[in-house]
Design an enzyme around this catalytic site. Structure first.
Site, PDB file in Angstrom:
ATOM      1  N   CYS A 151      -5.483  -2.868   2.723  1.00  0.00           N
ATOM      2  CA  CYS A 151      -5.215  -2.780   4.163  1.00  0.00           C
ATOM      3  C   CYS A 151      -6.460  -2.893   5.050  1.00  0.00           C
ATOM      4  O   CYS A 151      -6.934  -3.987   5.314  1.00  0.00           O
ATOM      5  CB  CYS A 151      -4.439  -1.488   4.448  1.00  0.00           C
ATOM      6  SG  CYS A 151      -3.483  -1.541   5.996  1.00  0.00           S
TER       7      CYS A 151
ATOM      8  N   GLU B 159       0.845  -1.200   0.000  1.00  0.00           N
ATOM      9  CA  GLU B 159       0.000   0.000   0.000  1.00  0.00           C
ATOM     10  C   GLU B 159       0.881   1.251   0.000  1.00  0.00           C
ATOM     11  O   GLU B 159       1.924   1.281   0.634  1.00  0.00           O
ATOM     12  CB  GLU B 159      -0.887  -0.018   1.253  1.00  0.00           C
ATOM     13  CG  GLU B 159      -1.766   1.215   1.422  1.00  0.00           C
ATOM     14  CD  GLU B 159      -2.528   1.214   2.746  1.00  0.00           C
ATOM     15  OE1 GLU B 159      -3.551   1.904   2.833  1.00  0.00           O
ATOM     16  OE2 GLU B 159      -2.082   0.520   3.696  1.00  0.00           O
TER      17      GLU B 159
ATOM     18  N   LYS C  27      -9.677   2.825  -2.146  1.00  0.00           N
ATOM     19  CA  LYS C  27      -9.865   2.175  -0.849  1.00  0.00           C
ATOM     20  C   LYS C  27     -11.227   2.507  -0.249  1.00  0.00           C
ATOM     21  O   LYS C  27     -11.567   3.668  -0.051  1.00  0.00           O
ATOM     22  CB  LYS C  27      -8.747   2.625   0.100  1.00  0.00           C
ATOM     23  CG  LYS C  27      -8.695   1.880   1.429  1.00  0.00           C
ATOM     24  CD  LYS C  27      -7.502   2.370   2.237  1.00  0.00           C
ATOM     25  CE  LYS C  27      -7.319   1.632   3.548  1.00  0.00           C
ATOM     26  NZ  LYS C  27      -6.145   2.149   4.298  1.00  0.00           N
TER      27      LYS C  27
END
Length: 257
Positions: free
Chosen positions: A144, A44, A110
């Site tokens: 994540c 990431e 995200k």
């Protein structure tokens, strides 16, 4: 249709808010991959570290990094995936790019921005799932904090592998290990997690634990060190396991709103 997908996981420290230096560093690491692989996975925010100050990053850097990924993908004849700080229309995104050797790409913003660090106050959250069809495999890339939300990860689309890129810190490494394995088991899919190592400028420490789990939760590869890991995913293993156990036939059906 390919029966196997060979992947390389690049676990590395990152230079804080320095895209050019990180690109040069990852160029060297990618160059060391001597075997032919199909997919190279980076962490990431691999050009900056997990910064909450995207205004420190030149707006042109996102495009520069995508062009770099396209060059690397063409050179290695392999897809490359990772997320970065990306500015678009005056907004900031933690945006993942899945770049193929022909320079075509998919993007995923995200969905679950990390409120504990204030990511939700800085970066715009994504709203759409992105499924990537690549060499006969159906891949679902995520970022994540998404790992903590099983509904967003649920295998309602019959994907073959979950793919998480991360900056996941040491104090919560047990959660990272546990949830990667759980996502593999509950979705009857490969689960790939690529994390960074080292310490960032905010003092957070990262110990990697990049890993791949198969659809029964068996760990295929794992490391706590700076490394480029390789593993092969098998389409037949997915099919035979699902045909035998049929757990996905009993999954709940729902619509996300």
């Amino acid at each position: 249709m390919a029966k196997e997908l060979i992947i390389a996981l690049v676990q590395s420290p990152l230079f804080w808010e320095d895209p050019e230096r990180n690109r040069k560093m990852f160029s060297k690491k990618i160059e060391t991959i001597s075997d032919q692989v199909d997919l190279i996975i980076l962490p990431e925010m691999f050009t900056t570290g997990f910064t909450m100050h995207p205004e420190n990053i030149d707006a042109k850097e996102g495009i520069q990094t995508v062009k770099w990924m396209q060059r690397q993908a063409a050179k290695k004849n392999a897809a490359i995936v990772g997320s970065m700080v990306f500015q678009e229309n005056g907004r900031y995104y933690n945006r993942l790019h899945f770049v193929e050797p022909d320079s075509g790409f998919n993007i995923y913003n995200k969905r679950h921005t990390f409120t504990l660090a204030g990511e939700d106050m800085v970066y715009n959250a994504g709203e759409k799932k992105v499924l990537v069809e690549y060499k006969g495999f159906r891949l679902y890339p995520l970022i994540c904090y998404d790992l903590r939300f099983p509904v967003w990860s649920r295998n309602t689309e019959n994907y073959d592998a979950l793919l998480y890129v991360a900056n996941w810190p040491k104090p919560r490494s047990t959660a990272w290990d546990t949830l990667l394995k759980a996502r593999a088991i509950e979705n009857m899919a490969y689960c790939i997690g690529v994390n960074r190592i080292g310490q960032d400028k905010t003092g957070h420490e990262y110990i990697g634990h990049s890993a791949v789990y198969d659809c029964l939760g068996e760990q295929l590869v794992f490391s706590e060190k700076e490394a480029v890991l390789q593993v092969t995913l098998s389409k037949e293993h997915i099919k035979s396991t699902r045909d035998k156990l049929k757990f996905l036939d009993d999954r709940d059906h729902f619509i996300l709103e």
